[in-house]
Design a protein around this motif. Structure first.
Motif, PDB file in Angstrom:
ATOM      1  N   TYR A  43       0.840  -1.203   0.000  1.00  0.00           N
ATOM      2  CA  TYR A  43       0.000   0.000   0.000  1.00  0.00           C
ATOM      3  C   TYR A  43       0.879   1.259   0.000  1.00  0.00           C
ATOM      4  N   VAL A  77      -7.113  -1.967  10.379  1.00  0.00           N
ATOM      5  CA  VAL A  77      -6.778  -1.312   9.111  1.00  0.00           C
ATOM      6  C   VAL A  77      -6.865  -2.329   7.975  1.00  0.00           C
ATOM      7  N   MET A  81      -9.007  -2.454   4.574  1.00  0.00           N
ATOM      8  CA  MET A  81      -8.379  -2.605   3.255  1.00  0.00           C
ATOM      9  C   MET A  81      -9.135  -3.662   2.448  1.00  0.00           C
ATOM     10  N   ASP A  94      -2.249  -3.270  13.365  1.00  0.00           N
ATOM     11  CA  ASP A  94      -2.524  -1.841  13.517  1.00  0.00           C
ATOM     12  C   ASP A  94      -1.356  -1.110  14.189  1.00  0.00           C
ATOM     13  N   ALA A  98       1.827   1.685  12.577  1.00  0.00           N
ATOM     14  CA  ALA A  98       2.385   2.980  13.005  1.00  0.00           C
ATOM     15  C   ALA A  98       3.864   3.049  12.635  1.00  0.00           C
ATOM     16  N   VAL A 101       4.073   3.612   8.822  1.00  0.00           N
ATOM     17  CA  VAL A 101       3.647   4.957   8.423  1.00  0.00           C
ATOM     18  C   VAL A 101       4.750   5.961   8.736  1.00  0.00           C
ATOM     19  N   ASP A 105       7.065   8.022   5.946  1.00  0.00           N
ATOM     20  CA  ASP A 105       7.101   9.481   5.949  1.00  0.00           C
ATOM     21  C   ASP A 105       8.530   9.987   6.036  1.00  0.00           C
ATOM     22  N   ALA A 123      12.720   5.069  20.288  1.00  0.00           N
ATOM     23  CA  ALA A 123      11.372   5.365  20.797  1.00  0.00           C
ATOM     24  C   ALA A 123      10.768   4.153  21.488  1.00  0.00           C
TER      25      ALA A 123
ATOM     26  N   TYR B  43       1.454  12.612   9.676  1.00  0.00           N
ATOM     27  CA  TYR B  43       2.413  11.508   9.543  1.00  0.00           C
ATOM     28  C   TYR B  43       2.714  11.238   8.061  1.00  0.00           C
ATOM     29  N   GLY B  44       2.651  12.251   7.238  1.00  0.00           N
ATOM     30  CA  GLY B  44       2.895  12.072   5.810  1.00  0.00           C
ATOM     31  C   GLY B  44       1.704  11.527   5.050  1.00  0.00           C
ATOM     32  N   LEU B  45       0.634  11.210   5.752  1.00  0.00           N
ATOM     33  CA  LEU B  45      -0.564  10.689   5.079  1.00  0.00           C
ATOM     34  C   LEU B  45      -1.422  11.840   4.581  1.00  0.00           C
ATOM     35  N   VAL B  77      -3.717   2.335  15.915  1.00  0.00           N
ATOM     36  CA  VAL B  77      -2.550   2.943  15.278  1.00  0.00           C
ATOM     37  C   VAL B  77      -2.165   4.217  16.034  1.00  0.00           C
ATOM     38  N   MET B  81       1.223   5.381  17.881  1.00  0.00           N
ATOM     39  CA  MET B  81       1.910   6.635  17.543  1.00  0.00           C
ATOM     40  C   MET B  81       2.274   7.385  18.818  1.00  0.00           C
ATOM     41  N   LEU B  84       5.160   5.891  20.371  1.00  0.00           N
ATOM     42  CA  LEU B  84       6.363   6.200  19.599  1.00  0.00           C
ATOM     43  C   LEU B  84       6.759   7.665  19.741  1.00  0.00           C
ATOM     44  N   GLN B  86       4.918  10.393  19.104  1.00  0.00           N
ATOM     45  CA  GLN B  86       4.371  11.306  18.100  1.00  0.00           C
ATOM     46  C   GLN B  86       3.231  12.147  18.680  1.00  0.00           C
ATOM     47  N   LEU B  97      -7.879   5.121   8.643  1.00  0.00           N
ATOM     48  CA  LEU B  97      -6.496   5.184   8.178  1.00  0.00           C
ATOM     49  C   LEU B  97      -6.304   4.441   6.854  1.00  0.00           C
ATOM     50  N   ALA B  98      -7.072   3.381   6.651  1.00  0.00           N
ATOM     51  CA  ALA B  98      -6.960   2.650   5.381  1.00  0.00           C
ATOM     52  C   ALA B  98      -7.222   3.595   4.210  1.00  0.00           C
ATOM     53  N   VAL B 101      -4.089   5.839   3.827  1.00  0.00           N
ATOM     54  CA  VAL B 101      -2.932   5.112   3.298  1.00  0.00           C
ATOM     55  C   VAL B 101      -3.097   4.900   1.790  1.00  0.00           C
ATOM     56  N   LEU B 102      -4.285   4.459   1.381  1.00  0.00           N
ATOM     57  CA  LEU B 102      -4.506   4.225  -0.055  1.00  0.00           C
ATOM     58  C   LEU B 102      -4.448   5.528  -0.834  1.00  0.00           C
ATOM     59  N   ASP B 105      -0.813   6.684  -1.204  1.00  0.00           N
ATOM     60  CA  ASP B 105      -0.092   5.857  -2.176  1.00  0.00           C
ATOM     61  C   ASP B 105      -0.472   6.241  -3.602  1.00  0.00           C
ATOM     62  N   HIS B 108       0.930   9.623  -4.569  1.00  0.00           N
ATOM     63  CA  HIS B 108       2.372   9.537  -4.826  1.00  0.00           C
ATOM     64  C   HIS B 108       2.657   8.930  -6.192  1.00  0.00           C
TER      65      HIS B 108
END
Lengths: 311, 311
Positions: A43, A77, A81, A94, A98, A101, A105, A123, B43-45, B77, B81, B84, B86, B97-98, B101-102, B105, B108
């Motif tokens: 994806y 997720v 999909m 899920d 993270a 993702v 990024d 982290a 997060y770049g999404l 997710v 984050m 992590l 974030q 989120l699916a 993400v799609l 992608d 891009h």
């Protein structure tokens, strides 16, 4: 016995993660150089299966049943999909997502994989240095009697059922070792090649220009742990690949692949009969229980390897 | 009354989604042109909050409590984050989120947002044409007495509490209407401006070059539904923005913003007293219950608007 050694582990996925965890439970500096030729885009997300398996294991959050993924993770997720009509043969949890993702990024922003990996590992509280073999793209292509496949397609989607005729590490000739790789091989006390697949896990690491030479000329004591026990692999297609590619399907067959790169070969008690033949290759042979079921087992094996080195 | 009209709705998020759902419950062709100036990267999404709110609503999977997000969604997710390290002020559900993400992608890969949106909407069973206002990047910047913020920072992180002094739709001068936008405005039977924020939801759509002119010269019967009832907005900062930017905080203030673009203004029963003043602007006034709590309410309002047009 002192255990505050500096150790570098060459690792693929689950087998590499287990041995790395064994060393991580001891005092001393640990670097884990990890195969990235299994990396894939799913994806559009940058997936590094071996790095994540080692990272989650060292962070203490790996799924103990599978060896990969995060313990207790859900697949909301992925379920969505599927509803959106997407292929879902590659399982992404899920919480696991993270990681992907954030990695995707950061890579899109031009940050090297080695830096991203260090950030993620930190982290998650991982103290060992987690080092991808390269920051460049290398992709294992698997030629089989059923055609050529990307590694994850061969391994996951087709469940490594095809007869392998050749392996190509696409891009490896132009790849550069990531920062820390050559340093991690030249002068630690110990370099341990984990019981990972010698062809598709350790093979790509050794194929990165400069790595094989650094290991061959290393001042470290170098030991490999056989992923093949009693003619079979604990996990994955290592035994089948040895057979498909014309090698003896045993710890001896594995030892031959590492000739010139190791000082000692560690084999399982069940393979004690192979010790003389392996010794004839000019390496020391360590015979012990190499099955690393739990953390205590992993630590014991790591401790035994360090003890052998000290002898 | 025939209800197989062709209808185009100009929509922001929740208010737009509700009116669009009302029309979707009737026979006829429906296009929904949606604001994308709230779009953000998290997060770049690639997040398109208004498109997703309309899409999930028309797909029947929207969270009925919030109006946005997917009903019953989890946040595994996002929880990871947070672990992590974030920032997690922008809530992203797992199933939600699916979508992101799609979308990320596909974008891009160079596929336009309008195509990606149509694919996602189709996968979710949405029959209406869901059309982003543009395939180009437009970003609402909010100048406030506390400084300039991106829209999501102003709206979500700072809970639209700042006094707004100016709005900028960055990139709009170079934007082109997405395929279907101008066509959807020129010749449908009805164009309905949803009860969305006139400044930050409808405003960006009208600011895309060519859109305002297409609406002004449309052969359609054009109606706007006031997002302000009794001097307050049902949701979000519309009333506060009217005040901050020097407009009357009422359906009359909203109607003035749409002068020259609409044939009729639909206001709530509570604002019936404003009808003469709005009529003085040269538009018909429709007075009804404009609060669209459930699907039946939404359908009723859509049906009433079509009935007014037929008179």
């Amino acid at each position: 016995m002192r255990s505050d050694n500096s150790v570098t582990v060459l690792a693929g996925g689950v087998g590499g993660a287990k041995l790395a965890e064994g060393f991580a439970r001891l005092d001393g500096d640990l670097s884990v150089i990890v195969n990235t030729a299994d990396d894939a885009r799913v994806y559009g997300l940058a997936i590094s299966p071996d790095l994540d398996t080692v990272m989650y294991t060292l962070a203490g959050i790996a799924n103990p049943r599978t060896g990969w993924g995060i313990d207790g993770d859900t697949v909301a997720v992925l379920d969505q999909m599927r509803r959106l009509g997407q292929d879902t043969w590659f399982t992404l949890g899920d919480a696991d997502l993270a990681t992907h993702v954030l990695r995707t990024d950061r890579l899109h922003r031009g940050i090297p994989l080695s830096t991203v990996t260090a950030e993620l590992a930190t982290a998650l509280g991982v103290r060992a240095a987690l080092v991808p073999m390269t920051d460049d793209r290398v992709a294992t292509l698997v030629d089989t009697t059923a055609g050529r496949f990307g590694f994850q397609e061969y391994f996951v989607a087709r469940r490594h059922a095809d007869t392998v005729t050749a392996l190509t590490f696409d891009g490896v000739a132009d790849a550069t070792p990531a920062p820390g790789v050559l340093e991690g091989l030249r002068e630690p006390d110990v370099v341990a090649i984990a019981p990972s697949n010698p062809f598709v896990s350790v093979g790509p690491i050794l194929a990165v220009p400069g790595v094989r030479a650094a290991l061959a000329s290393s001042s470290a004591w170098r030991v490999a742990v056989s992923p093949v026990i009693g003619g079979a692999a604990l996990k994955g297609p290592a035994a089948q690949m040895l057979a498909d590619l014309g090698h003896e399907v045993s710890a001896l067959g594995v030892a031959r692949l590492y000739t010139g790169l190791i000082d000692a070969m560690c084999i399982d008690e069940r393979d004690a009969g192979l010790a003389p033949a392996i010794a004839d290759l000019g390496v020391d042979v360590i015979v012990t229980n190499t099955v690393m079921a739990g953390g205590a087992d992993r630590e014991r094996l790591a401790r035994e390897l360090l003890a052998e080195r000290a002898r």
